[in-house]
Write an enzyme that holds these catalytic residues in place. Structure first.
Site, mmCIF file in Angstrom:
data_model
loop_
_atom_site.group_PDB
_atom_site.id
_atom_site.type_symbol
_atom_site.label_atom_id
_atom_site.label_comp_id
_atom_site.label_asym_id
_atom_site.label_seq_id
_atom_site.Cartn_x
_atom_site.Cartn_y
_atom_site.Cartn_z
ATOM 1 N N ASN A 66 0.834 -1.206 0.000
ATOM 2 C CA ASN A 66 0.000 0.000 0.000
ATOM 3 C C ASN A 66 0.864 1.250 0.000
ATOM 4 O O ASN A 66 2.069 1.197 0.267
ATOM 5 C CB ASN A 66 -0.895 0.011 1.249
ATOM 6 C CG ASN A 66 -2.104 -0.884 1.112
ATOM 7 O OD1 ASN A 66 -2.691 -1.008 0.040
ATOM 8 N ND2 ASN A 66 -2.470 -1.530 2.195
ATOM 9 N N CYS A 75 -4.956 -7.732 -4.250
ATOM 10 C CA CYS A 75 -5.216 -6.481 -4.961
ATOM 11 C C CYS A 75 -5.862 -6.855 -6.285
ATOM 12 O O CYS A 75 -5.169 -7.283 -7.213
ATOM 13 C CB CYS A 75 -3.912 -5.705 -5.164
ATOM 14 S SG CYS A 75 -4.153 -4.116 -5.974
ATOM 15 N N ASN A 159 -7.923 -10.414 1.443
ATOM 16 C CA ASN A 159 -7.660 -9.254 2.287
ATOM 17 C C ASN A 159 -8.985 -8.899 2.953
ATOM 18 O O ASN A 159 -10.047 -9.244 2.478
ATOM 19 C CB ASN A 159 -7.089 -8.087 1.469
ATOM 20 C CG ASN A 159 -8.007 -7.661 0.328
ATOM 21 O OD1 ASN A 159 -8.909 -8.386 -0.086
ATOM 22 N ND2 ASN A 159 -7.784 -6.476 -0.193
ATOM 23 N N HIS A 161 -12.322 -7.087 4.261
ATOM 24 C CA HIS A 161 -13.271 -6.062 3.804
ATOM 25 C C HIS A 161 -14.488 -6.028 4.709
ATOM 26 O O HIS A 161 -14.963 -7.083 5.151
ATOM 27 C CB HIS A 161 -13.754 -6.374 2.380
ATOM 28 C CG HIS A 161 -12.720 -6.130 1.322
ATOM 29 N ND1 HIS A 161 -12.582 -4.933 0.676
ATOM 30 C CD2 HIS A 161 -11.732 -6.935 0.848
ATOM 31 C CE1 HIS A 161 -11.574 -5.014 -0.186
ATOM 32 N NE2 HIS A 161 -11.031 -6.208 -0.102
ATOM 33 N N ASN A 192 -10.472 -2.900 4.770
ATOM 34 C CA ASN A 192 -10.902 -2.033 3.661
ATOM 35 C C ASN A 192 -12.407 -1.803 3.831
ATOM 36 O O ASN A 192 -13.145 -2.772 4.123
ATOM 37 C CB ASN A 192 -10.619 -2.721 2.319
ATOM 38 C CG ASN A 192 -9.129 -2.953 2.100
ATOM 39 O OD1 ASN A 192 -8.390 -2.037 1.772
ATOM 40 N ND2 ASN A 192 -8.680 -4.188 2.310
ATOM 41 N N GLU A 210 -9.798 2.497 1.351
ATOM 42 C CA GLU A 210 -8.890 1.352 1.436
ATOM 43 C C GLU A 210 -7.949 1.425 2.644
ATOM 44 O O GLU A 210 -7.415 2.498 2.962
ATOM 45 C CB GLU A 210 -8.027 1.252 0.168
ATOM 46 C CG GLU A 210 -8.787 0.769 -1.040
ATOM 47 C CD GLU A 210 -7.857 0.316 -2.144
ATOM 48 O OE1 GLU A 210 -6.714 -0.074 -1.826
ATOM 49 O OE2 GLU A 210 -8.262 0.359 -3.316
ATOM 50 N N ARG A 211 -7.745 0.295 3.268
ATOM 51 C CA ARG A 211 -6.726 0.162 4.313
ATOM 52 C C ARG A 211 -5.388 0.588 3.715
ATOM 53 O O ARG A 211 -5.008 0.104 2.666
ATOM 54 C CB ARG A 211 -6.667 -1.296 4.769
ATOM 55 C CG ARG A 211 -5.587 -1.625 5.737
ATOM 56 C CD ARG A 211 -5.569 -3.077 6.124
ATOM 57 N NE ARG A 211 -5.330 -3.970 4.981
ATOM 58 C CZ ARG A 211 -5.104 -5.269 5.109
ATOM 59 N NH1 ARG A 211 -5.146 -5.848 6.318
ATOM 60 N NH2 ARG A 211 -4.891 -6.035 4.040
ATOM 61 N N CYS A 219 -11.695 -0.260 -6.341
ATOM 62 C CA CYS A 219 -11.068 -1.322 -5.542
ATOM 63 C C CYS A 219 -11.657 -2.640 -6.018
ATOM 64 O O CYS A 219 -12.850 -2.896 -5.811
ATOM 65 C CB CYS A 219 -11.349 -1.100 -4.057
ATOM 66 S SG CYS A 219 -10.587 -2.355 -3.007
ATOM 67 N N GLY A 220 -10.821 -3.438 -6.684
ATOM 68 C CA GLY A 220 -11.329 -4.676 -7.276
ATOM 69 C C GLY A 220 -11.773 -5.667 -6.218
ATOM 70 O O GLY A 220 -12.878 -6.220 -6.279
ATOM 71 N N GLY A 222 -12.570 -4.953 -3.299
ATOM 72 C CA GLY A 222 -13.718 -4.332 -2.623
ATOM 73 C C GLY A 222 -15.013 -4.582 -3.372
ATOM 74 O O GLY A 222 -16.068 -4.835 -2.777
#
Ligand SMILES: N[C@H](CCC[C@H](N)C(=O)O)C(=O)O
Length: 276
Positions: A66, A75, A159, A161, A192, A210-211, A219-220, A222
């Site tokens: 990040n 990501c 990740n 969310h 996120n 985003e975190r 944000c994909g 996301g």
């Protein structure tokens, strides 16, 4: 030392991409923060480092950092740009690419129309694997933050969310609620934060704080998280258009233990050279 890199974006979520297969580059956390700065550096939301595979079953490994220098494990927009990058740099000559990240393995497909489809794996709702402090999985969790009582779904796409449903993303209080949840103690590794406006069962609008990077244009992971959560909550179907500020993604998920697929663009902006 000269370092070659590419600047790329997926719907305005932008990346510095480095080939660490033919180069051998290492950046400290402070250097990443400096390079991410949009005035004093190159400027990006995430840095993507392409590495040789850690496992003979894979074509590559890729590391994600990040803007604050933190290394993370997924990501989605970056995966699409990664696929475009390795093909255009001649690091692979196939359109199906197997890649591993800190969180696991993904398969990427370069489509004939220039879009990229990513098999993002199976959404993970078990709280301990998000991670989220909760006794059991809930479709909607109640989280108290300052004087707010927030209702959100939570999932890992590799990740963490959380996703809140809002009446209108344009008026959502992204920059108050986002930071409140990003480092909330219910999320031991941070999170996120998605703000989802449901237009129909197959069409949503989404903004993501985003975190480690703040609000991005897209944000994909996301978008994947929002569709998975919306489907679990009985509000979304199996093939959803997600409109983010930077553009639209197509997310498909058959539910239960099936894997989730994301399709969208990946753009090359320029190649650059850095002198270290
Ligand atoms: N922009 C990325 C998400 C980066 C995730 C990072 N912010 C994290 O801390 O997990 C995407 O398109 O999925």
């Amino acid at each position: 030392m000269q370092v070659q890199f590419s600047k790329m974006h997926g719907l305005g979520n932008d990346f510095m991409v480095i080939d660490n297969v033919t180069q051998n580059v290492y950046f400290s956390t402070e250097k990443i923060q400096q390079l991410a700065d949009r005035n004093f550096g190159i400027g990006f939301d995430q840095l993507l480092m392409v590495e040789p595979p850690y496992d003979p079953e894979e074509d590559f490994h890729y590391r994600i950092f990040n803007a604050d220098g933190s290394e993370v494990s997924q990501c989605g927009n970056g995966a699409r740009c990664f696929a475009r990058f390795v093909k255009s740099k001649g690091l692979i000559n196939r359109s199906k690419i197997r890649v591993s990240t800190k969180s696991g393995k993904m398969t990427l497909y370069l489509e004939k129309d220039g879009q990229v489809t990513v098999n993002m794996g199976r959404p993970e709702f078990e709280p301990s694997k998000i991670p989220l402090k909760a006794n059991k999985h809930e479709k909607t969790y109640v989280i108290r933050a300052d004087d707010h009582t927030l209702f959100c779904g939570a999932v890992s796409m590799g990740n963490p969310h959380c996703v809140l449903e809002v009446d209108n993303v344009d008026t959502a209080d992204v920059h108050t609620i986002g930071p409140l949840l990003e480092r909330h103690d219910r999320f031991p590794e941070g999170v996120n934060v998605g703000f989802m406006q449901i237009l129909s069962a197959d069409h949503i609008r989404l903004r993501v704080f985003e975190r480690g990077s703040g609000e991005t244009l897209a944000c994909g992971s996301g978008a994947c998280a929002a569709v998975a959560i919306g489907q679990i909550q009985g509000k979304l179907g199996k093939d959803v258009r997600v409109d983010l500020p930077g553009g639209s993604l197509r997310i498909r998920w058959q539910g239960a233990d099936s894997t989730l697929k994301m399709t969208g663009p990946a753009e090359h902006i320029y190649d650059g050279q850095l002198t270290l």
